[in-house]
Every structure is written in C-alpha cells, then in structure tokens.
Write a protein that holds these residues in place. Structure first.
Motif, mmCIF file in Angstrom:
data_model
loop_
_atom_site.group_PDB
_atom_site.id
_atom_site.type_symbol
_atom_site.label_atom_id
_atom_site.label_comp_id
_atom_site.label_asym_id
_atom_site.label_seq_id
_atom_site.Cartn_x
_atom_site.Cartn_y
_atom_site.Cartn_z
ATOM 1 N N UNK A 194 0.996 -1.194 -0.157
ATOM 2 C CA UNK A 194 0.000 0.009 0.134
ATOM 3 C C UNK A 194 0.942 1.122 -0.090
ATOM 4 N N UNK A 195 0.488 2.277 -0.619
ATOM 5 C CA UNK A 195 1.330 3.510 -0.552
ATOM 6 C C UNK A 195 0.411 4.815 -0.202
ATOM 7 N N UNK A 196 1.054 5.604 0.371
ATOM 8 C CA UNK A 196 0.373 6.821 0.847
ATOM 9 C C UNK A 196 1.079 8.018 -0.030
ATOM 10 N N UNK A 197 0.533 8.860 -0.549
ATOM 11 C CA UNK A 197 0.845 9.995 -1.440
ATOM 12 C C UNK A 197 0.087 11.200 -1.426
ATOM 13 N N UNK A 198 0.711 12.312 -2.087
ATOM 14 C CA UNK A 198 -0.158 13.511 -2.069
ATOM 15 C C UNK A 198 0.847 14.687 -2.449
ATOM 16 N N UNK A 199 0.214 15.722 -2.241
ATOM 17 C CA UNK A 199 0.909 16.793 -2.619
ATOM 18 C C UNK A 199 0.275 18.358 -2.442
#
Length: 149
Positions: free
Chosen positions: A118-123
């Motif tokens: 699983x990955x967490x990501x954003x910006x």
C-alpha cells in the motif's frame, strides 16, 4: 467590378490571416505543459490521481518493470512560481521520497519501490493540500484528505 472583388477578397484574406496570427500568438499556458509520464519516465502508467482544488492534480504512477511508484503534482495552468510539493511513502517498508519548492509547472518526481505494498501519497499547490492514505491496496479502501491552510 473585378477590381472590387479582388480588393474585397484581399481584405478578407488579410483579416483572416491577422485573426489567425493573433489566435496562434496567444499564450499556450491554458493547459498543463507536462504529463506524469514526462515527469516520472516513459515506463510509468498513471494508476490514481487526486485533484488539488481547481489548481491541478497529483498523479500516482507505477512502473511494472521495476516495481516503483512515482508521484508528480502538476498544475492545470503553468505560470507564476507557486509553493508546490509532492510526496510518496510506503508504510510497510518505511521508505519515502518527496519534492517541494517554488515551481511554475510541476513538483516531482518522488519515487520509491512499492510493488505489493500500500502507498500513501499527495501534494500541494499554494495553500491546498491533498493526502491519500492506504492507496492501491486491493480490497482496502483508501482515505483522501484535502485541507486548505
């Protein structure tokens, strides 16, 4: 009469050419000038995205050949440099990457190995921040958070 038609035809062609030149000379900044694949690389395919208000999007991409995820935050309309960021984190392996600064078009790439995780990501763009947690985890439902600071 022929002279009048020729003059009118010439005037019409001149007006059309002037209008076309004005249209073609208008700035092309109405659309983003890059893609997630240009930022991350040709082997990356977009697997998820999240809007950053009306200012742009954060894109999560994946490269099946090397098992890496990559994230890029891309503005809808490039222009004056703004505060921007992009980030990516794999909780299982505690590996992460980020890019932040003042940019005219995009932030990134941020890349980390994520095959089978699983990955967490954003910006962010300006004061709008987007975070996606537990993304691309098969049966688990991701959580999206948008905040204005």
């Amino acid at each position: 009469m022929r002279f009048t038609r020729s003059v009118l035809s010439l005037a019409a062609v001149t007006a059309l050419a002037a209008g076309s030149t004005a249209f073609l000379a208008s700035p092309a900044s109405a659309a983003a000038n890059t893609t997630p694949q240009k930022v991350c690389g040709s082997g990356y395919k977009t697997v998820n995205s999240a809007a950053v208000g009306s200012l742009g999007k954060v894109y999560l991409t994946y490269n099946a050949a090397n098992g890496r995820n990559c994230v890029a935050t891309i503005r809808s309309t490039p222009g004056k440099a703004l505060d921007m960021s992009t980030w990516l984190y794999v909780p299982d392996t505690e590996q992460g990457d980020s890019d932040w600064g003042t940019y005219t078009s995009y932030a990134g790439p941020a890349s980390v190995y994520g095959k089978g995780h699983c990955v967490d990501w954003g910006g962010n763009i300006q004061n709008i921040y987007v975070s996606v947690y537990g993304s691309n985890c098969a049966a688990l439902k991701e959580q999206r958070v948008t905040s204005i600071r």
